[in-house]
Design a protein around this motif. Sequence first.
Motif, PDB file in Angstrom:
ATOM      1  N   ARG A 177      23.519  48.799  36.630  1.00 38.55           N
ATOM      2  CA  ARG A 177      22.385  48.085  37.237  1.00 38.55           C
ATOM      3  C   ARG A 177      22.756  46.634  37.531  1.00 38.55           C
ATOM      4  N   ASN A 178      23.340  45.952  36.538  1.00 36.70           N
ATOM      5  CA  ASN A 178      23.705  44.546  36.712  1.00 36.70           C
ATOM      6  C   ASN A 178      24.782  44.365  37.767  1.00 36.70           C
ATOM      7  N   ASN A 179      25.787  45.248  37.754  1.00 35.54           N
ATOM      8  CA  ASN A 179      26.877  45.140  38.721  1.00 35.54           C
ATOM      9  C   ASN A 179      26.382  45.360  40.142  1.00 35.54           C
ATOM     10  N   ALA A 180      25.534  46.363  40.322  1.00 36.98           N
ATOM     11  CA  ALA A 180      25.006  46.650  41.660  1.00 36.98           C
ATOM     12  C   ALA A 180      24.214  45.458  42.192  1.00 36.98           C
ATOM     13  N   ALA A 181      23.500  44.768  41.317  1.00 37.94           N
ATOM     14  CA  ALA A 181      22.674  43.636  41.737  1.00 37.94           C
ATOM     15  C   ALA A 181      23.509  42.473  42.282  1.00 37.94           C
ATOM     16  N   VAL A 182      24.763  42.346  41.817  1.00 31.65           N
ATOM     17  CA  VAL A 182      25.607  41.225  42.261  1.00 31.65           C
ATOM     18  C   VAL A 182      26.793  41.679  43.108  1.00 31.65           C
ATOM     19  N   GLY A 183      26.842  42.973  43.449  1.00 29.97           N
ATOM     20  CA  GLY A 183      27.878  43.470  44.327  1.00 29.97           C
ATOM     21  C   GLY A 183      29.230  43.689  43.673  1.00 29.97           C
ATOM     22  N   VAL A 184      29.244  43.969  42.359  1.00 27.35           N
ATOM     23  CA  VAL A 184      30.492  44.224  41.646  1.00 27.35           C
ATOM     24  C   VAL A 184      30.660  45.727  41.465  1.00 27.35           C
ATOM     25  N   THR A 185      31.857  46.213  41.761  1.00 26.77           N
ATOM     26  CA  THR A 185      32.196  47.623  41.569  1.00 26.77           C
ATOM     27  C   THR A 185      33.395  47.699  40.626  1.00 26.77           C
ATOM     28  N   GLY A 186      33.741  48.919  40.183  1.00 27.89           N
ATOM     29  CA  GLY A 186      34.894  49.025  39.301  1.00 27.89           C
ATOM     30  C   GLY A 186      35.032  50.375  38.648  1.00 27.89           C
ATOM     31  N   LEU A 187      35.932  50.406  37.668  1.00 31.61           N
ATOM     32  CA  LEU A 187      36.232  51.618  36.922  1.00 31.61           C
ATOM     33  C   LEU A 187      36.464  51.249  35.472  1.00 31.61           C
ATOM     34  N   LEU A 188      35.922  52.041  34.563  1.00 29.01           N
ATOM     35  CA  LEU A 188      36.085  51.864  33.120  1.00 29.01           C
ATOM     36  C   LEU A 188      36.694  53.132  32.540  1.00 29.01           C
ATOM     37  N   ILE A 189      37.768  52.964  31.779  1.00 28.74           N
ATOM     38  CA  ILE A 189      38.395  54.069  31.053  1.00 28.74           C
ATOM     39  C   ILE A 189      38.353  53.703  29.575  1.00 28.74           C
ATOM     40  N   VAL A 190      37.910  54.639  28.749  1.00 29.15           N
ATOM     41  CA  VAL A 190      37.828  54.418  27.315  1.00 29.15           C
ATOM     42  C   VAL A 190      38.781  55.372  26.618  1.00 29.15           C
ATOM     43  N   GLY A 191      39.625  54.815  25.758  1.00 32.78           N
ATOM     44  CA  GLY A 191      40.531  55.610  24.940  1.00 32.78           C
ATOM     45  C   GLY A 191      40.324  55.209  23.494  1.00 32.78           C
ATOM     46  N   GLY A 192      39.584  56.016  22.738  1.00 35.02           N
ATOM     47  CA  GLY A 192      39.246  55.636  21.365  1.00 35.02           C
ATOM     48  C   GLY A 192      38.375  54.393  21.383  1.00 35.02           C
ATOM     49  N   ARG A 193      38.846  53.326  20.735  1.00 34.27           N
ATOM     50  CA  ARG A 193      38.099  52.060  20.726  1.00 34.27           C
ATOM     51  C   ARG A 193      38.583  51.095  21.798  1.00 34.27           C
ATOM     52  N   ARG A 194      39.577  51.492  22.581  1.00 36.59           N
ATOM     53  CA  ARG A 194      40.147  50.616  23.596  1.00 36.59           C
ATOM     54  C   ARG A 194      39.487  50.849  24.951  1.00 36.59           C
ATOM     55  N   PHE A 195      39.266  49.757  25.671  1.00 36.05           N
ATOM     56  CA  PHE A 195      38.665  49.792  26.990  1.00 36.05           C
ATOM     57  C   PHE A 195      39.632  49.176  27.995  1.00 36.05           C
ATOM     58  N   LEU A 196      39.798  49.833  29.112  1.00 32.42           N
ATOM     59  CA  LEU A 196      40.528  49.278  30.242  1.00 32.42           C
ATOM     60  C   LEU A 196      39.558  49.316  31.406  1.00 32.42           C
ATOM     61  N   GLN A 197      39.332  48.155  32.012  1.00 30.57           N
ATOM     62  CA  GLN A 197      38.330  48.093  33.073  1.00 30.57           C
ATOM     63  C   GLN A 197      38.823  47.222  34.208  1.00 30.57           C
TER      64      GLN A 197
END
Length: 140
Positions: A28-48
Amino acid sequence: MQRILYISTAREKLDDASLDGILRISRRNNAAVGVTGLLIVGGRRFLQVLEGPDDAVASVYDRISRDDRHFAVVRLSRKTIEARTFGAWSMGYRAVNLGGIDDGGRPGNLPAIVGRLVEPIDDVILRAEFTAFAALHAAA
């Protein structure tokens, strides 16, 4: 436009409900400001990866950096881009069961699932970041 790629570690392992809540608000927040992306979660680690207007991406990244639900936020790259790679996703995400079934019910493991997600990415360095992350966390 710019693209920021970062990695971080959750202070605690997040359950599906917590991740769903984060994704719902982020989308919701990203769409409001025109930000797109991808999030990958591996255990407790995040790559975005975040992409969009310079000020909006910087603001989203700053907010993420201050979020106390995770630590060791490390920006891996920041790049000026001409076109979006994830233009259709306010925040692309796929839940991954490291045991072998992805959320679409298909057999697979983290590297295979991430490989399918990033296959259309033209930027070979960005694609390599995601596939290396998947390989590292699948082995953990």
